[in-house]
Design a protein around this motif. Structure first.
Motif, PDB file in Angstrom:
ATOM      1  N   ARG A 261      32.418  44.293  31.609  1.00 50.13           N
ATOM      2  CA  ARG A 261      33.180  43.055  31.426  1.00 50.13           C
ATOM      3  C   ARG A 261      34.529  43.340  30.776  1.00 50.13           C
ATOM      4  O   ARG A 261      35.543  42.735  31.126  1.00 50.13           O
ATOM      5  CB  ARG A 261      32.382  42.071  30.563  1.00 50.13           C
ATOM      6  N   VAL A 262      34.527  44.259  29.814  1.00 47.88           N
ATOM      7  CA  VAL A 262      35.793  44.647  29.184  1.00 47.88           C
ATOM      8  C   VAL A 262      36.735  45.236  30.221  1.00 47.88           C
ATOM      9  O   VAL A 262      37.939  44.930  30.248  1.00 47.88           O
ATOM     10  CB  VAL A 262      35.542  45.652  28.043  1.00 47.88           C
ATOM     11  N   ALA A 263      36.197  46.084  31.088  1.00 49.59           N
ATOM     12  CA  ALA A 263      37.020  46.696  32.134  1.00 49.59           C
ATOM     13  C   ALA A 263      37.593  45.642  33.075  1.00 49.59           C
ATOM     14  O   ALA A 263      38.760  45.711  33.484  1.00 49.59           O
ATOM     15  CB  ALA A 263      36.186  47.710  32.925  1.00 49.59           C
ATOM     16  N   GLU A 264      36.774  44.635  33.430  1.00 48.43           N
ATOM     17  CA  GLU A 264      37.256  43.582  34.317  1.00 48.43           C
ATOM     18  C   GLU A 264      38.382  42.776  33.665  1.00 48.43           C
ATOM     19  O   GLU A 264      39.378  42.437  34.317  1.00 48.43           O
ATOM     20  CB  GLU A 264      36.095  42.653  34.684  1.00 48.43           C
ATOM     21  N   ARG A 265      38.231  42.460  32.379  1.00 50.99           N
ATOM     22  CA  ARG A 265      39.279  41.685  31.694  1.00 50.99           C
ATOM     23  C   ARG A 265      40.571  42.485  31.594  1.00 50.99           C
ATOM     24  O   ARG A 265      41.662  41.947  31.807  1.00 50.99           O
ATOM     25  CB  ARG A 265      38.792  41.282  30.308  1.00 50.99           C
ATOM     26  N   LEU A 266      40.431  43.774  31.257  1.00 54.50           N
ATOM     27  CA  LEU A 266      41.629  44.613  31.155  1.00 54.50           C
ATOM     28  C   LEU A 266      42.295  44.764  32.505  1.00 54.50           C
ATOM     29  O   LEU A 266      43.519  44.792  32.607  1.00 54.50           O
ATOM     30  CB  LEU A 266      41.261  45.970  30.583  1.00 54.50           C
ATOM     31  N   THR A 267      41.472  44.854  33.572  1.00 51.88           N
ATOM     32  CA  THR A 267      42.033  44.963  34.909  1.00 51.88           C
ATOM     33  C   THR A 267      42.829  43.720  35.263  1.00 51.88           C
ATOM     34  O   THR A 267      43.925  43.794  35.841  1.00 51.88           O
ATOM     35  CB  THR A 267      40.903  45.169  35.935  1.00 51.88           C
ATOM     36  N   SER A 268      42.278  42.544  34.938  1.00 51.38           N
ATOM     37  CA  SER A 268      42.993  41.295  35.226  1.00 51.38           C
ATOM     38  C   SER A 268      44.272  41.187  34.425  1.00 51.38           C
ATOM     39  O   SER A 268      45.306  40.718  34.935  1.00 51.38           O
ATOM     40  CB  SER A 268      42.076  40.094  34.933  1.00 51.38           C
ATOM     41  N   ARG A 269      44.240  41.632  33.169  1.00 57.75           N
ATOM     42  CA  ARG A 269      45.454  41.572  32.345  1.00 57.75           C
ATOM     43  C   ARG A 269      46.511  42.520  32.874  1.00 57.75           C
ATOM     44  O   ARG A 269      47.699  42.177  32.920  1.00 57.75           O
ATOM     45  CB  ARG A 269      45.119  41.923  30.910  1.00 57.75           C
TER      46      ARG A 269
END
Length: 274
Positions: A261-269
């Motif tokens: 989930r952290v990776a997904e949020r960072l990817t979106s940012r």
């Protein structure tokens, strides 16, 4: 609509559409595979039930505070090993990546050799070398650092290739623009290229971090009280091997989900700021 149409056209060009017979065969195979899978699962449950493995008392360890606390203690050490190993691996990986793309052959060739060597070596073999060969050379490390050093040696080579790929993905115009305003090569790399490469590679770095945390499960080899080793001790103490290791697996799944989930949020940012 246009993007969908383009995607559909590209898919049609790359893959042939299934005909009626092919779709019927695919449905038949899917049904058979599902039936076989259900039969296997049913057979396993029947076998577990016959051996008493499905008794509620055996599964009580998954809700018992003391047992869960024991596993959580191992998880804490697993995370410490993973975080320390990741931090050191990223630092060493960046240095190796910069060395591999260096203009100096005296620096580039040794870095390339180290990267290829440790990428090819199995992690367990590196750990055995640290455990048994290094003491023969007069170098003895605590079990914590034996595991960390083995993981760092292996993971830093992988991080180095990830970082190198990120650096090479940055257009040469960025470096040329930096040099045009009077920046030196080191300043161009540190101020312009590396920050952009790091942002672009954040998801890949986190994925490798997840892998590094899972590699800490080799702590049982050196006797470190990490999650897997604590699960092994719990299984021997209670006699509930299946339930204990299922509990260990659940802890790993939770950690991986959180990091994903952290990776997904960072990817979106990163996508928003790109």
């Amino acid at each position: 609509m246009n993007s969908t149409a383009k995607t559909g056209t590209a898919d049609d060009a790359l893959f042939d559409q299934l005909g009626p017979r092919a779709r019927a065969r695919l449905r038949t195979v899917s049904i058979i595979a599902t039936v076989v899978l259900l039969a296997v699962v049913t057979g396993m449950l029947i076998a577990l039930g016959a051996s008493g493995q499905l008794d509620p008392d055996r599964w009580a360890i998954l809700v018992d505070g003391d047992y869960l606390g024991f596993l959580a203690t191992g998880l804490g050490l697993t995370l410490v090993v993973g975080l320390v190993s990741t931090a050191l691996s990223v630092i060493l990986g960046v240095l190796l990546a910069l060395g591999r793309i260096s203009r100096s052959a005296w620096l580039r060739l040794p870095c390339a050799g180290l990267i290829e060597f440790f990428r090819a070596m199995p992690l367990l073999l590196i750990l055995f070398f640290i455990m048994f060969a290094m003491p023969m050379l007069g170098l003895r490390l605590p079990t914590f650092w034996q595991l960390v050093l083995a993981i760092v040696a292996h993971a830093s080579a992988i991080f180095a290739e990830i970082v190198r790929a990120g650096i090479l993905s940055i257009g040469s115009g960025q470096s040329e623009a930096g040099k045009a305003i009077g920046l030196r090569h080191r300043e161009v790399m540190g101020l312009i290229v590396l920050p952009q490469a790091t942002r672009a590679l954040t998801p890949a770095l986190i994925t490798q971090m997840v892998r590094t945390i899972k590699e800490s499960s080799l702590g049982y080899v050196v006797g470190l009280s990490e999650l897997l080793n604590n699960g092994k001790i719990l299984s021997e103490f209670t006699g509930n091997f299946i339930q204990s290791f299922i509990g260990v697996g659940l802890f790993y799944i939770i950690v991986n989900i959180v990091l994903s989930r952290v990776a997904e949020r960072l990817t979106s940012r990163v996508g928003k700021h790109a």
